[in-house]
Write a protein that holds these residues in place. Structure first.
Motif, PDB file in Angstrom:
ATOM      1  N   GLU A   1      -9.694  -5.806  -9.114  1.00 42.02           N
ATOM      2  CA  GLU A   1      -8.949  -4.561  -8.927  1.00 42.02           C
ATOM      3  C   GLU A   1      -7.712  -4.861  -8.082  1.00 42.02           C
ATOM      4  O   GLU A   1      -7.558  -4.402  -6.959  1.00 42.02           O
ATOM      5  N   TRP A   2      -6.808  -5.619  -8.664  1.00 39.63           N
ATOM      6  CA  TRP A   2      -5.667  -6.126  -7.904  1.00 39.63           C
ATOM      7  C   TRP A   2      -4.783  -5.006  -7.368  1.00 39.63           C
ATOM      8  O   TRP A   2      -4.103  -5.156  -6.332  1.00 39.63           O
ATOM      9  N   GLN A   3      -4.796  -3.843  -8.033  1.00 43.41           N
ATOM     10  CA  GLN A   3      -3.902  -2.760  -7.627  1.00 43.41           C
ATOM     11  C   GLN A   3      -4.239  -2.199  -6.251  1.00 43.41           C
ATOM     12  O   GLN A   3      -3.381  -1.658  -5.556  1.00 43.41           O
ATOM     13  N   TRP A   4      -5.493  -2.302  -5.841  1.00 45.86           N
ATOM     14  CA  TRP A   4      -5.925  -1.811  -4.529  1.00 45.86           C
ATOM     15  C   TRP A   4      -5.178  -2.546  -3.416  1.00 45.86           C
ATOM     16  O   TRP A   4      -4.664  -1.930  -2.481  1.00 45.86           O
ATOM     17  N   ASP A   5      -5.091  -3.883  -3.535  1.00 48.72           N
ATOM     18  CA  ASP A   5      -4.371  -4.673  -2.543  1.00 48.72           C
ATOM     19  C   ASP A   5      -2.862  -4.507  -2.687  1.00 48.72           C
ATOM     20  O   ASP A   5      -2.136  -4.450  -1.693  1.00 48.72           O
ATOM     21  N   ALA A   6      -2.380  -4.437  -3.928  1.00 51.45           N
ATOM     22  CA  ALA A   6      -0.936  -4.336  -4.158  1.00 51.45           C
ATOM     23  C   ALA A   6      -0.352  -3.082  -3.525  1.00 51.45           C
ATOM     24  O   ALA A   6       0.785  -3.093  -3.032  1.00 51.45           O
ATOM     25  N   ALA A   7      -1.103  -1.991  -3.543  1.00 53.71           N
ATOM     26  CA  ALA A   7      -0.633  -0.736  -2.947  1.00 53.71           C
ATOM     27  C   ALA A   7      -1.051  -0.609  -1.490  1.00 53.71           C
ATOM     28  O   ALA A   7      -0.849   0.431  -0.867  1.00 53.71           O
ATOM     29  N   ARG A   8      -1.647  -1.662  -0.953  1.00 49.75           N
ATOM     30  CA  ARG A   8      -2.059  -1.752   0.454  1.00 49.75           C
ATOM     31  C   ARG A   8      -3.037  -0.655   0.860  1.00 49.75           C
ATOM     32  O   ARG A   8      -3.044  -0.214   2.005  1.00 49.75           O
ATOM     33  N   VAL A   9      -3.877  -0.236  -0.074  1.00 49.22           N
ATOM     34  CA  VAL A   9      -4.952   0.678   0.284  1.00 49.22           C
ATOM     35  C   VAL A   9      -5.967  -0.043   1.159  1.00 49.22           C
ATOM     36  O   VAL A   9      -6.660   0.571   1.973  1.00 49.22           O
ATOM     37  N   ASN A  10      -6.045  -1.377   1.004  1.00 52.02           N
ATOM     38  CA  ASN A  10      -6.985  -2.175   1.795  1.00 52.02           C
ATOM     39  C   ASN A  10      -6.666  -2.150   3.278  1.00 52.02           C
ATOM     40  O   ASN A  10      -7.498  -2.542   4.107  1.00 52.02           O
ATOM     41  N   GLN A  11      -5.469  -1.674   3.662  1.00 56.44           N
ATOM     42  CA  GLN A  11      -5.085  -1.611   5.063  1.00 56.44           C
ATOM     43  C   GLN A  11      -5.129  -0.192   5.630  1.00 56.44           C
ATOM     44  O   GLN A  11      -4.698   0.046   6.749  1.00 56.44           O
ATOM     45  N   VAL A  12      -5.633   0.745   4.846  1.00 57.31           N
ATOM     46  CA  VAL A  12      -5.796   2.113   5.338  1.00 57.31           C
ATOM     47  C   VAL A  12      -7.056   2.175   6.201  1.00 57.31           C
ATOM     48  O   VAL A  12      -8.113   1.679   5.786  1.00 57.31           O
ATOM     49  N   PRO A  13      -6.991   2.757   7.391  1.00 59.20           N
ATOM     50  CA  PRO A  13      -8.179   2.821   8.259  1.00 59.20           C
ATOM     51  C   PRO A  13      -9.349   3.526   7.578  1.00 59.20           C
ATOM     52  O   PRO A  13      -9.170   4.492   6.840  1.00 59.20           O
ATOM     53  N   ASP A  14     -10.553   3.023   7.863  1.00 59.49           N
ATOM     54  CA  ASP A  14     -11.750   3.613   7.278  1.00 59.49           C
ATOM     55  C   ASP A  14     -11.883   5.080   7.653  1.00 59.49           C
ATOM     56  O   ASP A  14     -12.362   5.885   6.852  1.00 59.49           O
ATOM     57  N   SER A  15     -11.445   5.431   8.843  1.00 56.13           N
ATOM     58  CA  SER A  15     -11.549   6.825   9.277  1.00 56.13           C
ATOM     59  C   SER A  15     -10.736   7.752   8.379  1.00 56.13           C
ATOM     60  O   SER A  15     -11.120   8.905   8.139  1.00 56.13           O
ATOM     61  N   VAL A  16      -9.623   7.252   7.852  1.00 55.28           N
ATOM     62  CA  VAL A  16      -8.795   8.068   6.951  1.00 55.28           C
ATOM     63  C   VAL A  16      -9.468   8.197   5.594  1.00 55.28           C
ATOM     64  O   VAL A  16      -9.466   9.277   4.983  1.00 55.28           O
ATOM     65  N   LEU A  17     -10.055   7.096   5.108  1.00 50.27           N
ATOM     66  CA  LEU A  17     -10.786   7.165   3.839  1.00 50.27           C
ATOM     67  C   LEU A  17     -11.893   8.210   3.916  1.00 50.27           C
ATOM     68  O   LEU A  17     -12.125   8.978   2.972  1.00 50.27           O
ATOM     69  N   ARG A  18     -12.591   8.273   5.067  1.00 49.63           N
ATOM     70  CA  ARG A  18     -13.663   9.248   5.239  1.00 49.63           C
ATOM     71  C   ARG A  18     -13.097  10.666   5.356  1.00 49.63           C
ATOM     72  O   ARG A  18     -13.640  11.612   4.784  1.00 49.63           O
ATOM     73  N   ALA A  19     -12.004  10.829   6.082  1.00 49.76           N
ATOM     74  CA  ALA A  19     -11.427  12.151   6.306  1.00 49.76           C
ATOM     75  C   ALA A  19     -10.888  12.780   5.030  1.00 49.76           C
ATOM     76  O   ALA A  19     -10.730  13.999   4.951  1.00 49.76           O
ATOM     77  N   ALA A  20     -10.646  11.965   4.015  1.00 51.14           N
ATOM     78  CA  ALA A  20     -10.133  12.491   2.736  1.00 51.14           C
ATOM     79  C   ALA A  20     -11.146  13.393   2.047  1.00 51.14           C
ATOM     80  O   ALA A  20     -10.809  14.084   1.073  1.00 51.14           O
TER      81      ALA A  20
END
Length: 393
Positions: free
Chosen positions: A72-91
């Motif tokens: 899933e190369w697009q996840w890294d390309a869009a730098r979602v891998n650097q979004v804090p886990d707390s933000v992923l949960r807050a979504a």
């Protein structure tokens, strides 16, 4: 009536294939009634305008055993891998509506979100996806990021609302599109993804888009795949980021597609209505078990089926998912402000006709959202200037 064109293959299809059946007319009449109840002015004589899904018809099963390149190369390309886990949960406080061909509710990355479903075609909760387009789009926008299988959607823990409006042939009328938007807004969607397009618009489509925007909803749409076939503007994308705007202002986002190397995907439309771009060439996501899409042979054991596909259809839901992360990082932002943040944080130095304000950078968008007070943005100009300080060419 507008005759739709099959995505990328450019095969002309008779208009009647999507709208001539008595059942389809009955559904359209019901949709018109719902639109009028919502206060949208619908003409007495409705002349449906067809839309189609915006997939490049070449799901590419390319070799992926490259050092440093994830499936899933697009996840890294869009730098979602650097979004804090707390933000992923807050979504989880944000609901994304995917208006498309339905979804395979058995696909793990969709099923584990326990999506709410509705079909404006059958007026029921049945959204079986025999086309396959909607499942792929839904998994990119809001596929589960914590079930330990398959892929990760860009929206973190965002809620998913699946609204079926595209028929099994890949077409949707503006009447059904409008009915689906109204349904999504009335059922709590903050973000609406439209991976559809056509060369014409209608008064009904324009009114419904404005209606959603006035209610604080961010609409995100695919910019189109016809670069080498006339490169004409696609609607509804060109309603969200108006023609001639050069990425400034607007009431939503029009999204182009990039390839793995960050350049514009060869099929992605260009023009003054582009907002930004996101990965859209050979992106990896969940597929519908009910659709005849090529499937990847995976080196790991996982439930569900997966594969690659290309199109601005698949760039758009990535931006929709990133919008949920921006709202999670700063719930005080308005829809216009979320759009501004996504454009402002894209990686381009200045707006251009190829990629708009540049490639999606989810981590930078979240960072900008957290650093900026909603009140400070209230009076901001919604044309990115502080970062993209040079005037557009």
């Amino acid at each position: 009536m507008l005759c739709a064109v099959a995505a990328f293959a450019l095969l002309t299809a008779p208009c009647a294939t999507a709208s001539s059946s008595p059942a389809r007319h009955a559904v359209a009449a019901a949709s018109v009634a719902e639109l009028r109840q919502a206060g949208i002015d619908v003409p007495l004589v409705v002349r449906p305008v067809l839309r189609r899904e915006l997939t490049v018809d070449e799901p590419a099963l390319e070799q992926t055993y490259q050092p440093g390149v994830a499936w899933e190369w697009q996840w890294d390309a869009a730098r979602v891998n650097q979004v804090p886990d707390s933000v992923l949960r807050a979504a989880a406080s944000v609901k994304i509506a995917v208006i498309d061909s339905g979804a395979d509710l058995g696909a793990p990355d969709v099923a584990d979100k326990r999506p709410t479903t509705w079909s404006v075609l059958s007026h029921s909760s049945r959204v079986r996806d025999t086309l396959g387009h909607g499942t792929f789009v839904s998994s990119l926008a809001a596929g589960s990021v914590e079930n330990g299988v398959g892929i990760s959607g860009f929206g973190g823990d965002a809620q998913l609302l699946v609204v079926q409006a595209i028929d099994s042939d890949g077409y949707v009328t503006d009447v059904d599109e409008a009915a689906a938007i109204v349904y999504a807004v009335k059922h709590g969607a903050k973000i609406v993804n439209l991976s559809i397009g056509g060369s014409e618009t209608s008064a009904l489509e324009r009114r419904t888009i404005r209606w959603a925007a006035r209610r604080g909803v961010l609409v995100v749409a695919a910019a189109g795949n016809e670069h080498d076939a006339g490169n004409h503007p696609e609607y509804p994308a060109a309603l969200l980021q108006p023609l001639g705007s050069n990425g400034r202002g607007g009431i939503g986002l029009a999204v182009g597609a990039t390839a793995m190397n960050g350049t514009r995907a060869y099929f992605s439309n260009t023009g003054s209505y582009l907002s930004l771009a996101a990965p859209g060439y050979n992106v990896f996501a969940a597929e519908s078990a009910d659709a005849a899409w090529p499937r990847a042979q995976l080196p790991w054991v996982s439930p569900g089926v997966y594969g690659w596909a290309s199109g601005t259809s698949f760039a758009s839901p990535e931006v929709a998912g990133a919008a949920a992360l921006v709202w999670a990082a700063n719930p005080k932002l308005t829809a216009q402000q979320v759009a501004w943040v996504l454009k402002e944080s894209a990686d381009g130095d200045r707006w251009n006709r190829e990629l708009g304000w540049g490639r999606l950078d989810a981590a930078a968008a979240v960072r900008l959202a957290t650093q900026t007070q909603g009140a400070a943005l209230r009076d901001a100009r919604y044309d990115p200037r502080p970062i993209h300080s040079s005037p557009p060419s």
